[in-house]
Design an enzyme around this catalytic site. Structure first.
Site, PDB file in Angstrom:
ATOM      1  N   ASP A 223       0.768  -1.073   0.035  1.00  0.00           N
ATOM      2  CA  ASP A 223       0.007   0.029   0.071  1.00  0.00           C
ATOM      3  C   ASP A 223       1.120   1.185  -0.035  1.00  0.00           C
ATOM      4  O   ASP A 223       1.592   1.486  -0.882  1.00  0.00           O
ATOM      5  CB  ASP A 223      -1.039  -0.030   1.223  1.00  0.00           C
ATOM      6  CG  ASP A 223      -2.161   1.102   1.061  1.00  0.00           C
ATOM      7  OD1 ASP A 223      -2.988   0.873   0.477  1.00  0.00           O
ATOM      8  OD2 ASP A 223      -1.939   1.875   1.920  1.00  0.00           O
ATOM      9  N   ARG A 224       0.687   2.213   1.034  1.00  0.00           N
ATOM     10  CA  ARG A 224       1.653   3.447   1.039  1.00  0.00           C
ATOM     11  C   ARG A 224       3.061   3.021   0.802  1.00  0.00           C
ATOM     12  O   ARG A 224       3.883   3.554   0.526  1.00  0.00           O
ATOM     13  CB  ARG A 224       1.414   4.146   2.225  1.00  0.00           C
ATOM     14  CG  ARG A 224      -0.078   4.490   2.529  1.00  0.00           C
ATOM     15  CD  ARG A 224      -0.924   5.053   1.284  1.00  0.00           C
ATOM     16  NE  ARG A 224      -0.197   6.531   1.014  1.00  0.00           N
ATOM     17  CZ  ARG A 224      -0.550   7.085  -0.033  1.00  0.00           C
ATOM     18  NH1 ARG A 224      -1.367   6.713  -0.964  1.00  0.00           N
ATOM     19  NH2 ARG A 224      -0.038   8.590  -0.140  1.00  0.00           N
TER      20      ARG A 224
ATOM     21  N   TYR B 146      -0.970  11.379   2.111  1.00  0.00           N
ATOM     22  CA  TYR B 146      -1.907  11.339   1.003  1.00  0.00           C
ATOM     23  C   TYR B 146      -1.874  12.659   0.029  1.00  0.00           C
ATOM     24  O   TYR B 146      -2.125  12.257  -1.252  1.00  0.00           O
ATOM     25  CB  TYR B 146      -3.176  10.935   1.531  1.00  0.00           C
ATOM     26  CG  TYR B 146      -3.597   9.487   1.744  1.00  0.00           C
ATOM     27  CD1 TYR B 146      -3.983   8.614   0.567  1.00  0.00           C
ATOM     28  CD2 TYR B 146      -3.059   9.024   3.035  1.00  0.00           C
ATOM     29  CE1 TYR B 146      -4.293   7.483   0.956  1.00  0.00           C
ATOM     30  CE2 TYR B 146      -3.178   7.493   3.190  1.00  0.00           C
ATOM     31  CZ  TYR B 146      -3.853   6.773   2.064  1.00  0.00           C
ATOM     32  OH  TYR B 146      -4.192   5.474   2.007  1.00  0.00           O
TER      33      TYR B 146
ATOM     34  N   HIS C  36      -7.221  -6.707   0.955  1.00  0.00           N
ATOM     35  CA  HIS C  36      -5.982  -5.995   0.678  1.00  0.00           C
ATOM     36  C   HIS C  36      -4.921  -6.234   1.548  1.00  0.00           C
ATOM     37  O   HIS C  36      -3.721  -6.081   1.329  1.00  0.00           O
ATOM     38  CB  HIS C  36      -6.524  -4.812   1.057  1.00  0.00           C
ATOM     39  CG  HIS C  36      -5.511  -3.550   0.823  1.00  0.00           C
ATOM     40  ND1 HIS C  36      -4.869  -3.246  -0.247  1.00  0.00           N
ATOM     41  CD2 HIS C  36      -5.109  -2.592   1.806  1.00  0.00           C
ATOM     42  CE1 HIS C  36      -4.076  -2.214  -0.044  1.00  0.00           C
ATOM     43  NE2 HIS C  36      -4.274  -1.806   1.198  1.00  0.00           N
TER      44      HIS C  36
END
Length: 292
Positions: free
Chosen positions: A107-108, A212, A272
């Protein structure tokens, strides 16, 4: 509340002016660095890290702005750019004596790993990215009502002020939404770990939003510049992700291939949070990667 991985030693590692990372380390052998995603901390790697530590030196930091790492105010546009966060990781590995290392991110953390692979090809020997698309491609494929799955991306892309206020007013509900909606196996994130994630996020709203926001601004600029220059990931790359392409109308392997000529792309039968839901598959894939 669970905040540490059993059997790992913890260090506070300075990586930049007034920024230090919380880093867990265990094992011996060739180094692998593992970067967490949202809305998590380094704890998301607890199963995979323990497995890999049997034959690797495993380095597991909290990213800047997350967990128990420092959370500098976003006084500059690049404070939470993936370029700056990638430099943190290279500095952290070097602090343990590793100028070259394999790197995996979710993810990030995968976006930070992607940027590290482009900016520091002499340091990153192998790269794995879990359940994400490169930033520029991610924004390109979101469109119409299908983009609702990424509503948080648009919320946190707004100018400073409103996103932080809205999320802080209901932080537990906001971050728990993703833990609930993005997993196929809720038991993979047991209550003590879930509580640790929510506690960490509750205290990091401004820095998470800044991370973000960077992906809607300066990170896009960096990706566009690299695409225009024909930059590629020169190391072996493995991508594990869900089959989101059918719903959103894109071919993930093709998008990744444009960046990574030496690509092993696989879809996974998990939610996820694949490193927590199917750690055996992830650990095996990382071992295969470092043998390439």
């Amino acid at each position: 509340m669970t905040r540490t991985i059993p059997g790992f030693d913890y260090h506070r590692v300075p990586v930049a002016d007034e920024v230090a990372l919380n880093v867990a380390v265990a094992g011996s052998g060739s180094p692998i660095v593992l970067l967490h995603g949202f809305p998590q901390t380094h704890l998301m790697w607890r199963h995979v890290a323990a497995d890999l530590a049997a034959d690797h030196t495993v380095i597991v930091p909290d990213l800047r702005g997350y967990g128990d790492s420092d959370k500098p105010a976003a006084a500059r546009t690049d404070t939470y750019s993936k370029r700056r966060m990638a430099a943190d990781i290279v500095a952290a590995a070097a602090a343990f004596g590793h100028d070259r290392f394999a790197l995996a991110g979710h993810d990030r953390g995968a976006l930070v790993a992607f940027r590290a692979g482009l900016d520091h090809p002499d340091a990153v020997t192998h790269l794995a990215c879990l359940d994400v698309l490169p930033t520029l491609d991610m924004w390109d494929v979101l469109h119409g009502v299908t983009a609702a799955v990424g509503f948080h991306l648009y919320l946190m892309a707004q100018p400073p002020g409103l996103p932080e206020q809205l999320i802080s007013a209901g932080a537990d509900a906001f971050f728990a939404f993703f833990l609930d909606q993005w997993t196929k196996d809720p038991a993979a994130i047991p209550p003590p770990v879930r509580a640790a994630y929510l506690d960490a996020c509750r205290g990091a709203v401004p820095s998470i939003v800044a991370d973000y926001r960077a992906s809607a601004t300066i990170d896009i600029d960096h990706d566009r510049a690299d695409r225009a220059a024909g930059a590629r990931l020169t190391m072996p790359v493995t991508v594990l992700q869900q089959d989101w392409g059918a719903a959103l109308g894109y071919e993930a392997a093709a998008l990744w291939s444009a960046w990574a000529p030496d690509l092993d792309h696989r879809t996974v039968d998990a939610g996820h949070f694949v490193a927590e839901e199917d750690p055996e598959t992830v650990a095996a894939a990382l071992r295969e990667l470092v043998r390439r």
